[in-house]
Design an enzyme around this catalytic site. Structure first.
Site, PDB file in Angstrom:
ATOM      1  N   ARG A 127      15.651  21.337  46.309  1.00 22.80           N
ATOM      2  CA  ARG A 127      15.840  21.852  44.941  1.00 22.80           C
ATOM      3  C   ARG A 127      15.985  20.713  43.926  1.00 22.80           C
ATOM      4  NH1 ARG A 127      20.309  26.383  43.809  1.00 22.80           N
ATOM      5  NH2 ARG A 127      21.877  24.775  44.062  1.00 22.80           N
ATOM      6  N   ARG A 162      20.884  17.836  41.966  1.00 27.25           N
ATOM      7  CA  ARG A 162      22.292  17.936  41.605  1.00 27.25           C
ATOM      8  C   ARG A 162      23.146  17.140  42.577  1.00 27.25           C
ATOM      9  NH1 ARG A 162      23.200  24.312  40.918  1.00 27.25           N
ATOM     10  NH2 ARG A 162      25.016  23.741  42.143  1.00 27.25           N
ATOM     11  N   ARG A 173      30.159  24.060  50.785  1.00 28.62           N
ATOM     12  CA  ARG A 173      30.066  25.167  49.800  1.00 28.62           C
ATOM     13  C   ARG A 173      29.820  26.495  50.509  1.00 28.62           C
ATOM     14  NH1 ARG A 173      25.582  22.807  46.132  1.00 28.62           N
ATOM     15  NH2 ARG A 173      25.692  24.747  44.969  1.00 28.62           N
TER      16      ARG A 173
HETATM   17  P1  AMP Z   1      26.754  27.045  41.127  1.00 24.76           P
HETATM   18  O1  AMP Z   1      25.904  26.412  40.084  1.00 24.76           O
HETATM   19  O2  AMP Z   1      27.013  28.487  40.854  1.00 24.76           O
HETATM   20  O3  AMP Z   1      26.257  26.791  42.520  1.00 24.76           O
HETATM   21  O4  AMP Z   1      28.208  26.336  41.036  1.00 24.76           O
HETATM   22  C1  AMP Z   1      28.356  24.948  41.262  1.00 24.76           C
HETATM   23  C2  AMP Z   1      29.830  24.615  41.485  1.00 24.76           C
HETATM   24  O5  AMP Z   1      30.589  25.010  40.313  1.00 24.76           O
HETATM   25  C3  AMP Z   1      30.506  25.342  42.634  1.00 24.76           C
HETATM   26  O6  AMP Z   1      30.280  24.697  43.880  1.00 24.76           O
HETATM   27  C4  AMP Z   1      31.967  25.285  42.197  1.00 24.76           C
HETATM   28  O7  AMP Z   1      32.506  23.991  42.403  1.00 24.76           O
HETATM   29  C5  AMP Z   1      31.861  25.504  40.687  1.00 24.76           C
HETATM   30  N1  AMP Z   1      31.905  26.943  40.336  1.00 24.76           N
HETATM   31  C6  AMP Z   1      30.937  27.658  39.680  1.00 24.76           C
HETATM   32  N2  AMP Z   1      31.296  28.942  39.521  1.00 24.76           N
HETATM   33  C7  AMP Z   1      32.514  29.048  40.103  1.00 24.76           C
HETATM   34  C8  AMP Z   1      33.410  30.141  40.306  1.00 24.76           C
HETATM   35  N3  AMP Z   1      33.115  31.386  39.887  1.00 24.76           N
HETATM   36  N4  AMP Z   1      34.580  29.884  40.938  1.00 24.76           N
HETATM   37  C9  AMP Z   1      34.909  28.654  41.360  1.00 24.76           C
HETATM   38  N5  AMP Z   1      34.107  27.592  41.233  1.00 24.76           N
HETATM   39  C10 AMP Z   1      32.909  27.773  40.614  1.00 24.76           C
END
Ligand code: AMP
Length: 225
Positions: A127, A162, A173
């Protein structure tokens, strides 16, 4: 229409959110994107959440809940939206229910994009996402290559991997995801809101399956209790 997308990282939530935005004119609300933007702008919140994000850990519920509540209480309050990556825990779902209730809004559906861990790792490793925080569209070296290598089709900015898209962080994750998702989905299943969709199909098929699931649901309106 008001939707929540649930799925592990790499399940295609962002891609499907983008399509739902185009089809229905919804506002996409991605908490991960909001945090990445805060990090790029070097805000106090960005500095606070960066170490957790880099390690693949979830940001604590109170911080995420506040960010979302602030958005819903601002003049930019979305009425029709697709949530991409929030709520991610049972406690976030409870806080979000309360927030929506106060705002006289009701969810129509929770779309659960199901996929196994090894497929997620394969997908995420390829990605590359747009470095422009206003855009953030993601591509994939195999599944969705950009027209020009390393460059965003939408806005032309460079594509980057990223910081949290490496295998060790992805596995962590995924661990976080599984730990939290059972309770989250159980909460929404009790409200009869969940549609389970296989996320292993090609993006077009997934989108058609989401549309079919949504068509089976009548839009809910807010009913004061
Ligand atoms: P994402 O882009 O949705 O994969 O989010 C990337 C990172 O942001 C995650 O691995 C968390 O560290 C943080 N994050 C995003 N949304 C949340 C959420 N709803 N709760 C907790 N951490 C979040």
């Amino acid at each position: 229409m008001r939707l929540v997308l649930v799925g592990p990282p790499g399940s295609g939530k962002g891609t499907q959110a983008e399509r739902l935005v185009q089809r229905f004119g919804l506002t996409a609300i991605g908490t991960g994107a909001m945090f990445r933007d805060a990090i790029a702008r070097d805000t106090a919140m960005g500095r606070q959440v960066r170490p957790m994000m880099d390690q693949g850990l979830l940001v604590p519920d109170p911080i995420v809940n506040d960010v979302v509540a602030e958005l819903f209480r601002s003049s930019a309050r979305p009425e029709r939206f697709v949530m991409d990556g929030y709520p991610r825990t049972y406690s976030q779902a409870v806080a979000f229910d309360a927030l929506l209730h106060l705002e006289y809004l009701a969810l129509d559906a929770v779309v659960n994009l199901a996929i196994d861990d090894d497929e997620v790792v394969r997908r995420i490793s390829g990605r590359r996402c747009c470095s422009n925080p206003e855009c953030g569209v993601c591509f994939h070296s195999m599944a969705r290559p950009p027209k020009v290598a390393g460059q965003c089709d939408v806005c032309g900015h460079p594509l980057l991997q990223r910081d949290d898209d490496n295998e060790e962080t992805i596995r962590r994750r995924l661990g976080e995801f599984h730990k939290n998702t059972n309770d989250l989905l159980a909460h929404y299943r009790k409200q009869n809101l969940v549609d389970d969709i296989a996320a292993t199909d090609p993006p077009d098929v997934i989108f058609q399956n989401i549309l079919a699931a949504l068509a089976r649901r009548a839009p809910k309106s807010y009913e004061p209790s």
